[in-house]
Design an enzyme around this catalytic site. Structure first.
Site, PDB file in Angstrom:
ATOM      1  N   LYS A  14      -9.997 -21.593 -46.463  1.00 39.39           N
ATOM      2  CA  LYS A  14     -11.091 -22.040 -45.596  1.00 39.39           C
ATOM      3  C   LYS A  14     -11.626 -20.848 -44.807  1.00 39.39           C
ATOM      4  CE  LYS A  14     -12.444 -24.656 -41.723  1.00 39.39           C
ATOM      5  NZ  LYS A  14     -12.119 -23.697 -40.649  1.00 39.39           N
ATOM      6  N   HIS A  51      -2.175 -26.479 -42.559  1.00 37.10           N
ATOM      7  CA  HIS A  51      -1.009 -25.624 -42.282  1.00 37.10           C
ATOM      8  C   HIS A  51       0.223 -26.148 -43.027  1.00 37.10           C
ATOM      9  CE1 HIS A  51      -3.373 -24.971 -38.437  1.00 37.10           C
ATOM     10  NE2 HIS A  51      -3.166 -23.732 -38.823  1.00 37.10           N
TER      11      HIS A  51
END
Ligand code: PAF
Length: 283
Positions: free
Chosen positions: A149, A37
């Site tokens: 991902k 993140h």
């Protein structure tokens, strides 16, 4: 850094930024922020004038109440990370703003949402797409950042942004990994110690598949070998493992196209997903 809790506050931020000709970069999250993140947040801070992150654990994209209950909740630490990375605003939506009483509309992806994660987690992508569409309408960003991902999630978001004419650039960022190769995920904390030890094999096997394919151009051999290796893992079972076209995610063995290999493996409490873009050396 400011915390915003209401849609009105977001609307007024959008008016101010439009008046000042400032762009908004947006990083939607479910919290439990990790270095993956952080890379999305850093990219937004670098590219946009104003960065908005959101933290909302979206009940609609979980397949069971038990899974929702065990999702990590670390808002204080998350806010600290955002502040250190110079995020300007964090939106903490109220559930009643996202799902008001009598809420009865959802965004259901088409064929892109039916395979892989879509087959293993029915309803997950409708929940994800619905909340992302709502957040896009509330924040009205110019650019939004997602990790590769969740490859299928990213492909679905790109598709509905094009199909539904959102004026938003979607930026897909490379997967961030532990030193041993395990893709970072908020769910890794739920791995047992045996599973954690074996988990990096997953990325190694996908990497060996990509290398084997690039070197030999024999997709079928590389695939059979990788599947055998995945099936030999002691603490995980293979949920799915296949090669698909990158944009449509249609399973494919057409080596003249840019392909991606996608997999999911099941541990005792948690499933891991990972992927690797693969390319025939002759393309
Ligand atoms: O990737 C996630 O964390 C979530 O699926 C998202 C995009 C924030 C929507 O809830």
């Amino acid at each position: 850094m400011h915390i915003l809790r209401s849609i009105d506050e977001l609307r007024s931020l959008r008016s101010q930024t439009t008046a000042a000709s400032q762009t908004i970069g947006f990083v939607p999250t479910m919290g439990a922020l990790h270095l993956g993140h952080s890379e999305l947040l850093k990219a937004s801070v670098a590219k946009a004038d104003i960065t908005v992150a959101s933290i909302f654990i979206n009940p609609m994209q979980f397949n069971s109440d038990a899974d929702l209950a065990k999702y990590p909740r670390t808002v204080e630490e998350d806010l600290e990370i955002c502040s250190q990375l110079n995020v300007n605003y964090v939106y903490l939506p109220q559930t009643s703003d996202i799902y008001p009483e009598a809420f009865d509309t959802s965004v259901t992806p088409g064929s892109l949402g039916s395979l892989f994660e879509g087959a293993s987690r029915p309803g997950h992508f409708a929940g994800m797409a619905t909340v992302v569409v709502k957040l896009f309408n509330i924040v009205q960003p110019n650019i939004a950042f997602f990790g590769k991902k969740d490859y299928q999630q990213l492909a679905i978001i790109r598709r509905f942004v094009a199909d539904l004419n959102f004026p938003i650039d979607i930026c897909g960022m490379e997967t961030i990994r532990e030193a041993d190769g395990l893709a970072l995920s908020s769910r890794n904390a739920q791995l047992t110690s045996d599973e954690r030890q074996e988990a990096p094999r997953f990325h190694e096997i996908l990497g060996a598949f990509a290398k084997g394919f690039a070197e030999t151009n024999s997709l079928n051999n590389a695939y059979a070998h990788a599947l055998e290796e995945l099936r030999s893992m002691k603490h995980f079972q293979v949920d799915y493992f296949d090669v698909a076209e990158r944009e449509t995610l249609k399973p494919s063995r057409d080596t003249s196209k840019p392909l991606v290999v996608l997999g999911a493996i099941l541990g005792s409490q948690v499933r891991l997903i990972d992927n690797q873009e693969v390319q025939n050396s002759e393309i």
